[in-house]
Scaffold this motif. Structure first.
Motif, PDB file in Angstrom:
ATOM      1  N   GLN A  35      -7.206   4.318  -4.982  1.00  0.00           N
ATOM      2  CA  GLN A  35      -6.791   4.351  -3.457  1.00  0.00           C
ATOM      3  C   GLN A  35      -7.757   4.095  -2.642  1.00  0.00           C
ATOM      4  O   GLN A  35      -7.681   3.223  -1.774  1.00  0.00           O
ATOM      5  CB  GLN A  35      -6.141   5.542  -3.335  1.00  0.00           C
ATOM      6  CG  GLN A  35      -4.885   6.078  -4.005  1.00  0.00           C
ATOM      7  CD  GLN A  35      -3.589   5.402  -3.665  1.00  0.00           C
ATOM      8  OE1 GLN A  35      -3.482   5.393  -2.545  1.00  0.00           O
ATOM      9  NE2 GLN A  35      -2.986   5.004  -4.490  1.00  0.00           N
TER      10      GLN A  35
ATOM     11  N   THR B 264      -8.722   0.234  -2.919  1.00  0.00           N
ATOM     12  CA  THR B 264      -7.479  -0.517  -2.591  1.00  0.00           C
ATOM     13  C   THR B 264      -7.592  -0.526  -0.872  1.00  0.00           C
ATOM     14  O   THR B 264      -7.403  -1.529  -0.491  1.00  0.00           O
ATOM     15  CB  THR B 264      -6.328   0.010  -2.892  1.00  0.00           C
ATOM     16  OG1 THR B 264      -6.002   0.194  -4.329  1.00  0.00           O
ATOM     17  CG2 THR B 264      -4.726  -0.897  -2.357  1.00  0.00           C
ATOM     18  N   THR B 265      -7.876   0.374  -0.349  1.00  0.00           N
ATOM     19  CA  THR B 265      -8.057   0.751   1.245  1.00  0.00           C
ATOM     20  C   THR B 265      -9.263  -0.437   1.519  1.00  0.00           C
ATOM     21  O   THR B 265      -8.991  -1.176   2.554  1.00  0.00           O
ATOM     22  CB  THR B 265      -8.373   1.899   1.585  1.00  0.00           C
ATOM     23  OG1 THR B 265      -7.283   2.950   1.251  1.00  0.00           O
ATOM     24  CG2 THR B 265      -8.745   2.011   3.011  1.00  0.00           C
TER      25      THR B 265
ATOM     26  N   PHE C 227       0.815  -1.099  -0.059  1.00  0.00           N
ATOM     27  CA  PHE C 227      -0.059   0.093   0.074  1.00  0.00           C
ATOM     28  C   PHE C 227       0.878   1.272  -0.077  1.00  0.00           C
ATOM     29  O   PHE C 227       0.621   2.156  -0.590  1.00  0.00           O
ATOM     30  CB  PHE C 227      -1.082   0.285   1.258  1.00  0.00           C
ATOM     31  CG  PHE C 227      -2.054   1.125   1.121  1.00  0.00           C
ATOM     32  CD1 PHE C 227      -3.043   1.248   0.024  1.00  0.00           C
ATOM     33  CD2 PHE C 227      -1.698   2.303   1.682  1.00  0.00           C
ATOM     34  CE1 PHE C 227      -3.759   2.226   0.268  1.00  0.00           C
ATOM     35  CE2 PHE C 227      -2.527   3.433   1.737  1.00  0.00           C
ATOM     36  CZ  PHE C 227      -3.520   3.391   0.850  1.00  0.00           C
TER      37      PHE C 227
ATOM     38  N   TYR D 179       0.808   3.939  -2.796  1.00  0.00           N
ATOM     39  CA  TYR D 179       0.510   5.351  -2.541  1.00  0.00           C
ATOM     40  C   TYR D 179       1.609   6.390  -3.113  1.00  0.00           C
ATOM     41  O   TYR D 179       1.308   7.557  -3.756  1.00  0.00           O
ATOM     42  CB  TYR D 179       0.166   5.611  -0.889  1.00  0.00           C
ATOM     43  CG  TYR D 179      -0.479   6.978  -0.610  1.00  0.00           C
ATOM     44  CD1 TYR D 179      -1.530   7.558  -1.110  1.00  0.00           C
ATOM     45  CD2 TYR D 179       0.784   7.904  -0.069  1.00  0.00           C
ATOM     46  CE1 TYR D 179      -1.917   8.805  -0.739  1.00  0.00           C
ATOM     47  CE2 TYR D 179       0.334   9.106   0.183  1.00  0.00           C
ATOM     48  CZ  TYR D 179      -0.891   9.616  -0.085  1.00  0.00           C
ATOM     49  OH  TYR D 179      -1.279  10.852   0.361  1.00  0.00           O
TER      50      TYR D 179
ATOM     51  N   THR E  46      -8.843  -3.750   3.688  1.00  0.00           N
ATOM     52  CA  THR E  46      -9.614  -4.098   4.859  1.00  0.00           C
ATOM     53  C   THR E  46     -10.498  -5.352   4.720  1.00  0.00           C
ATOM     54  O   THR E  46     -10.198  -6.235   5.883  1.00  0.00           O
ATOM     55  CB  THR E  46     -10.631  -2.830   5.110  1.00  0.00           C
ATOM     56  OG1 THR E  46      -9.787  -1.721   5.454  1.00  0.00           O
ATOM     57  CG2 THR E  46     -11.508  -2.951   6.429  1.00  0.00           C
TER      58      THR E  46
END
Length: 129
Positions: A93, A96-97, A57, A61, A101
């Motif tokens: 983004q 992806t988060t 990540f 980022y 999770t």
């Protein structure tokens, strides 16, 4: 108000009421558990997921930020109407988060929680002796 002070009827379903005379592990028992092979395996299992996922990540980022800072023309490339590459990568983004999770929740339920429950049960059974 803590759960200790709440009446039994206020406890969440599936949780027995807490009692003030409940036995607690000693500091030595906590240290022994932390040094046990089961706990060390639990830590290794967690790190095997968390470290690579965090690296992925952060790199993803940093790439997005670097492209925004140094590849203006690329990021401004139109894809459809007013939607450009930069907007799509920015929205990815968020995707992806949420994906990370979800993967972590599945991983924790499948791999971490059973190991942690076994360790907790072992410690509780040792306390009751």
């Amino acid at each position: 108000m803590s759960t200790v002070d709440q009446p039994a009827s206020a406890q969440p379903p599936g949780h027995p009421p807490h009692e003030h005379h409940q036995l607690h592990p000693s500091g030595e028992q906590f240290i022994a558990m932390q040094e046990s092979p089961g706990f060390q395996n639990l830590k290794r299992t967690l790190r095997r997921f968390v470290f690579p996922m965090t690296a992925f990540f952060l790199i993803w980022y940093a790439l997005y930020v670097a492209l925004g800072a140094f590849a203006h023309d690329f990021m401004a490339t139109p894809v459809w109407g007013n939607i450009n590459v930069g907007l799509i990568l920015g929205l990815l983004q968020f995707v992806t988060t949420f994906l990370i999770t979800g993967l972590y929740v599945r991983f924790a339920n499948r791999d971490l929680d059973p190991q942690a429950a076994a360790l907790r049960d072992k410690m509780e059974s040792e306390i009751e002796r």
